[in-house]
Scaffold this motif. Sequence first.
Motif, PDB file in Angstrom:
ATOM      1  N   GLU B  70       0.859  -1.194   0.000  1.00  0.00           N
ATOM      2  CA  GLU B  70       0.000   0.000   0.000  1.00  0.00           C
ATOM      3  C   GLU B  70       0.885   1.230   0.000  1.00  0.00           C
ATOM      4  OE1 GLU B  70      -2.989   0.358   2.981  1.00  0.00           O
ATOM      5  OE2 GLU B  70      -3.740  -1.666   2.628  1.00  0.00           O
ATOM      6  N   MET B  71       0.530   2.202  -0.814  1.00  0.00           N
ATOM      7  CA  MET B  71       1.346   3.403  -0.892  1.00  0.00           C
ATOM      8  C   MET B  71       0.475   4.622  -1.115  1.00  0.00           C
ATOM      9  SD  MET B  71       4.106   1.875  -3.542  1.00  0.00           S
ATOM     10  CE  MET B  71       5.331   3.102  -3.501  1.00  0.00           C
ATOM     11  N   CYS B  72       1.055   5.770  -0.760  1.00  0.00           N
ATOM     12  CA  CYS B  72       0.347   7.032  -0.919  1.00  0.00           C
ATOM     13  C   CYS B  72       1.236   7.934  -1.777  1.00  0.00           C
ATOM     14  CB  CYS B  72       0.154   7.595   0.482  1.00  0.00           C
ATOM     15  SG  CYS B  72      -0.461   9.240   0.509  1.00  0.00           S
ATOM     16  N   ILE B  73       0.747   8.268  -2.957  1.00  0.00           N
ATOM     17  CA  ILE B  73       1.600   8.988  -3.923  1.00  0.00           C
ATOM     18  C   ILE B  73       0.921  10.232  -4.486  1.00  0.00           C
ATOM     19  CG2 ILE B  73       2.720   6.829  -4.664  1.00  0.00           C
ATOM     20  CD1 ILE B  73       1.016   7.402  -7.377  1.00  0.00           C
ATOM     21  N   ALA B  74       1.749  11.068  -5.126  1.00  0.00           N
ATOM     22  CA  ALA B  74       1.227  12.176  -5.938  1.00  0.00           C
ATOM     23  C   ALA B  74       2.160  12.340  -7.136  1.00  0.00           C
ATOM     24  CB  ALA B  74       1.182  13.455  -5.128  1.00  0.00           C
ATOM     25  N   ILE B  75       1.563  12.694  -8.285  1.00  0.00           N
ATOM     26  CA  ILE B  75       2.357  12.928  -9.500  1.00  0.00           C
ATOM     27  C   ILE B  75       2.116  14.368  -9.938  1.00  0.00           C
ATOM     28  CG2 ILE B  75       2.748  12.227 -11.890  1.00  0.00           C
ATOM     29  CD1 ILE B  75       1.255   9.541 -11.019  1.00  0.00           C
ATOM     30  N   CYS B  76       3.186  15.128 -10.109  1.00  0.00           N
ATOM     31  CA  CYS B  76       3.053  16.529 -10.530  1.00  0.00           C
ATOM     32  C   CYS B  76       4.029  16.813 -11.653  1.00  0.00           C
ATOM     33  CB  CYS B  76       3.373  17.458  -9.363  1.00  0.00           C
ATOM     34  SG  CYS B  76       2.196  17.337  -8.013  1.00  0.00           S
ATOM     35  N   GLY B  77       3.674  17.771 -12.511  1.00  0.00           N
ATOM     36  CA  GLY B  77       4.582  18.193 -13.573  1.00  0.00           C
ATOM     37  C   GLY B  77       4.002  17.938 -14.944  1.00  0.00           C
ATOM     38  N   LEU B 116       7.166  11.927  -9.246  1.00  0.00           N
ATOM     39  CA  LEU B 116       6.330  11.023  -8.475  1.00  0.00           C
ATOM     40  C   LEU B 116       6.878  11.001  -7.047  1.00  0.00           C
ATOM     41  CD1 LEU B 116       5.233   7.431  -9.506  1.00  0.00           C
ATOM     42  CD2 LEU B 116       5.704   8.093  -7.164  1.00  0.00           C
ATOM     43  N   ALA B 117       6.066  11.533  -6.127  1.00  0.00           N
ATOM     44  CA  ALA B 117       6.470  11.540  -4.717  1.00  0.00           C
ATOM     45  C   ALA B 117       5.670  10.482  -3.980  1.00  0.00           C
ATOM     46  CB  ALA B 117       6.208  12.906  -4.097  1.00  0.00           C
ATOM     47  N   VAL B 118       6.295   9.879  -2.997  1.00  0.00           N
ATOM     48  CA  VAL B 118       5.625   8.904  -2.148  1.00  0.00           C
ATOM     49  C   VAL B 118       5.778   9.384  -0.698  1.00  0.00           C
ATOM     50  CG1 VAL B 118       7.701   7.442  -1.980  1.00  0.00           C
ATOM     51  CG2 VAL B 118       5.458   6.432  -1.597  1.00  0.00           C
ATOM     52  N   ALA B 119       4.737   9.188   0.100  1.00  0.00           N
ATOM     53  CA  ALA B 119       4.818   9.638   1.492  1.00  0.00           C
ATOM     54  C   ALA B 119       6.059   9.053   2.159  1.00  0.00           C
ATOM     55  CB  ALA B 119       3.557   9.220   2.247  1.00  0.00           C
ATOM     56  N   GLY B 120       6.882   9.900   2.732  1.00  0.00           N
ATOM     57  CA  GLY B 120       8.106   9.459   3.403  1.00  0.00           C
ATOM     58  C   GLY B 120       9.318   9.375   2.497  1.00  0.00           C
ATOM     59  N   GLY B 121       9.117   9.415   1.187  1.00  0.00           N
ATOM     60  CA  GLY B 121      10.246   9.388   0.248  1.00  0.00           C
ATOM     61  C   GLY B 121      10.751   7.991  -0.036  1.00  0.00           C
ATOM     62  N   PHE B 122      11.668   7.904  -0.980  1.00  0.00           N
ATOM     63  CA  PHE B 122      12.255   6.609  -1.357  1.00  0.00           C
ATOM     64  C   PHE B 122      13.500   6.340  -0.522  1.00  0.00           C
ATOM     65  CE2 PHE B 122       9.733   7.874  -4.996  1.00  0.00           C
ATOM     66  CZ  PHE B 122       9.020   6.710  -5.226  1.00  0.00           C
ATOM     67  N   GLN B 123      13.648   5.106  -0.102  1.00  0.00           N
ATOM     68  CA  GLN B 123      14.768   4.738   0.765  1.00  0.00           C
ATOM     69  C   GLN B 123      15.910   4.143  -0.059  1.00  0.00           C
ATOM     70  OE1 GLN B 123      14.193   5.287   4.381  1.00  0.00           O
ATOM     71  NE2 GLN B 123      12.713   6.498   3.235  1.00  0.00           N
ATOM     72  N   THR B 124      16.316   4.867  -1.064  1.00  0.00           N
ATOM     73  CA  THR B 124      17.456   4.445  -1.892  1.00  0.00           C
ATOM     74  C   THR B 124      18.729   5.003  -1.245  1.00  0.00           C
ATOM     75  OG1 THR B 124      17.024   6.370  -3.264  1.00  0.00           O
ATOM     76  CG2 THR B 124      16.111   4.284  -4.027  1.00  0.00           C
ATOM     77  N   PRO B 125      19.917   4.585  -1.713  1.00  0.00           N
ATOM     78  CA  PRO B 125      21.148   5.041  -1.036  1.00  0.00           C
ATOM     79  C   PRO B 125      21.289   6.569  -1.001  1.00  0.00           C
ATOM     80  CG  PRO B 125      21.616   3.238  -2.533  1.00  0.00           C
ATOM     81  CD  PRO B 125      20.192   3.621  -2.785  1.00  0.00           C
ATOM     82  N   HIS B 126      21.753   7.065   0.129  1.00  0.00           N
ATOM     83  CA  HIS B 126      21.993   8.489   0.343  1.00  0.00           C
ATOM     84  C   HIS B 126      23.498   8.691   0.187  1.00  0.00           C
ATOM     85  CE1 HIS B 126      21.915  12.288   2.833  1.00  0.00           C
ATOM     86  NE2 HIS B 126      20.846  12.448   2.075  1.00  0.00           N
ATOM     87  N   LEU B 127      23.900   9.467  -0.817  1.00  0.00           N
ATOM     88  CA  LEU B 127      25.328   9.580  -1.128  1.00  0.00           C
ATOM     89  C   LEU B 127      25.756  11.041  -1.162  1.00  0.00           C
ATOM     90  CD1 LEU B 127      27.744   7.746  -1.989  1.00  0.00           C
ATOM     91  CD2 LEU B 127      27.118   8.275  -4.350  1.00  0.00           C
ATOM     92  N   TYR B 128      26.788  11.376  -0.399  1.00  0.00           N
ATOM     93  CA  TYR B 128      27.303  12.748  -0.342  1.00  0.00           C
ATOM     94  C   TYR B 128      26.177  13.754  -0.101  1.00  0.00           C
ATOM     95  CZ  TYR B 128      30.944  10.126  -2.784  1.00  0.00           C
ATOM     96  OH  TYR B 128      31.848   9.170  -3.154  1.00  0.00           O
ATOM     97  N   GLY B 129      25.364  13.464   0.885  1.00  0.00           N
ATOM     98  CA  GLY B 129      24.365  14.435   1.321  1.00  0.00           C
ATOM     99  C   GLY B 129      23.107  14.507   0.485  1.00  0.00           C
ATOM    100  N   SER B 130      22.889  13.560  -0.419  1.00  0.00           N
ATOM    101  CA  SER B 130      21.712  13.650  -1.288  1.00  0.00           C
ATOM    102  C   SER B 130      21.315  12.281  -1.832  1.00  0.00           C
ATOM    103  CB  SER B 130      22.043  14.599  -2.451  1.00  0.00           C
ATOM    104  OG  SER B 130      21.079  14.507  -3.466  1.00  0.00           O
ATOM    105  N   PHE B 131      20.042  12.187  -2.216  1.00  0.00           N
ATOM    106  CA  PHE B 131      19.560  10.980  -2.885  1.00  0.00           C
ATOM    107  C   PHE B 131      19.697  11.100  -4.400  1.00  0.00           C
ATOM    108  CE2 PHE B 131      17.230  10.900   1.162  1.00  0.00           C
ATOM    109  CZ  PHE B 131      17.355   9.576   1.531  1.00  0.00           C
ATOM    110  N   SER B 132      20.078  12.281  -4.875  1.00  0.00           N
ATOM    111  CA  SER B 132      20.017  12.560  -6.314  1.00  0.00           C
ATOM    112  C   SER B 132      20.962  11.713  -7.156  1.00  0.00           C
ATOM    113  CB  SER B 132      20.327  14.035  -6.569  1.00  0.00           C
ATOM    114  OG  SER B 132      19.190  14.808  -6.286  1.00  0.00           O
TER     115      SER B 132
END
Lengths: 227, 310
Positions: B70-77, B116-132
């Motif tokens: 179950e997920m809570c999302i929004a798509i903008c743009g 596409l945003a999901v409540a709480g964000g994606f838990q992918t690796p955080h590298l040098y201060g950012s998920f980007s």
Amino acid sequence: MSRVYKIASESSVIVYFGSSIDPAISQEVQKAYLALKAEKCESFFEIIPSYASLMVSYDLMQFDFDGVCAKIEKIIHHAEEITMSEPKIITIPTYYGVEVGLDLQLLAEEKNLSVEEIIALHVKGLYSVYAIGFAPGFAYLGEIDERLATSRLASPRKAVPKGSVSIADRQTAVYPSQSPGGWKVLGRTPTAMFDAAYDGLSLLHVGDHVQFEPISKAEFLRLGGEL
Amino acid sequence: MSRGFLVENGGVQSCIQDAGRRGFSDIGLTQSGAMDEMAFGYANFLVGNDFNTSTIEIALGGVTLKAQEEMCIAICGATMHPKLNGHTMSLWQVHQLKKGDVLSFGYASEGQFAYLAVAGGFQTPHLYGSFSTSIKEGLGGIEGRKLKAGDQLPTSGARCPMDRRKLEKQHIPHYPDEITLRLVKGYQEEMFDNKAQETFFNSVYTFKGEGDRMGYRLSGEKVVPSTTGILSEPICYGAVQIPSHGEPIVLLKERQTIGGYPKIGSVIAVDCFKLAQLRAGGRVRFVEVSLEEARRVTHAFYTFFGAKGV
């Protein structure tokens, strides 16, 4: 020396210390850079030094242009009195074989020198790190012997191998990873230029001194170099 | 950590983005981050996230994702006609997904980038201060690359504070084919004489699609600076450099940190976001804006989204 502050954007200011590649000017930029970094001002998001200029991107919620210029000037002003500690000398082992020195032959012909002479001229220099840019950990080192000064390749390579030790104009650099590029390649180092394991991520930092040390193919391979 | 999305089709170029990487430009790391922070900001706002939360940036479309919980999302743009299990769904509002739901995107008919945003964000690796993800450098996000089939995008499993929140119509941005970019003069402006500046500010430039996350090159009336090159110096977001070919390049999120071309000034942040959404064939005009006005507009934008520091 007088500094010129100019607008770069609504949240960035660029400070010019001069307009040429000159060790004295570079020294000033480096002092200012180190002093600004040491201040650990959280409102300065980026402090980027180059040959004769330095840019600060700042929090516009905290500063306006005049305010940020005054703050920077105050910090830099004190920096003038700093005596710089002896620069760190970093040695970069380099294999100068023709199989990795992709432009050695070409350069030898262009300069009417032997391959050995070219290598000897490149190795004898002690180079300063003037700036880091283009790619993570790509350090602009200068200046190489006038007899080696050369133009970029007419047609840049699509993929310059990682670790390629290269030259262009009076500059020399190491490609931290495989990337497109037009600098002439003299050899290859097994040393990583950019690595999460390094303090500060980059092997080299502005102000460091660099020496290239020729190594054999066997040594290159032993140190983890790849052909 | 929960299972989040499974990528079934990565589309043209989708990648994980937050507001970008800060404080590493001095060793050559690019800033990266969402190309359009306005759509990015709204997507996060709708699902109750802080401004700087990781999202999926979808360029042009073609993506298919499967919800594994179950997920809570929004798509903008950009308008990419997303569908939920084959049924049309609206942008600019919160949607609840169930386990097994399939989200598919068509191709953009207005704008270029959707978030596409999901409540709480994606838990992918955080590298040098950012998920980007920095596509150019092959760094951050998922192995430094665009998303591909088989990738797992875990989430925090958070709920939305308002499960039907939607953006009011009057706030929804549109992405016209003709835009005006406000520019603060600076850098090497004196290398562009009156005639050159007149040409620059009175021309309509075309974006022929020559561009990527590094920057957009515009085509049109040539502007000739008094010198072809300068000593390499730092480059900021929005900087407009004009190489010897005479056509402006606006530098965006994955710009090189140092460069040697003359620059007339910089496009303000909010207008860089508009430019990012411009489609190939779109037209651009430049207008000068005072530093005070530029500051006011940018300040207002980040204050609106409650961003900490700009």
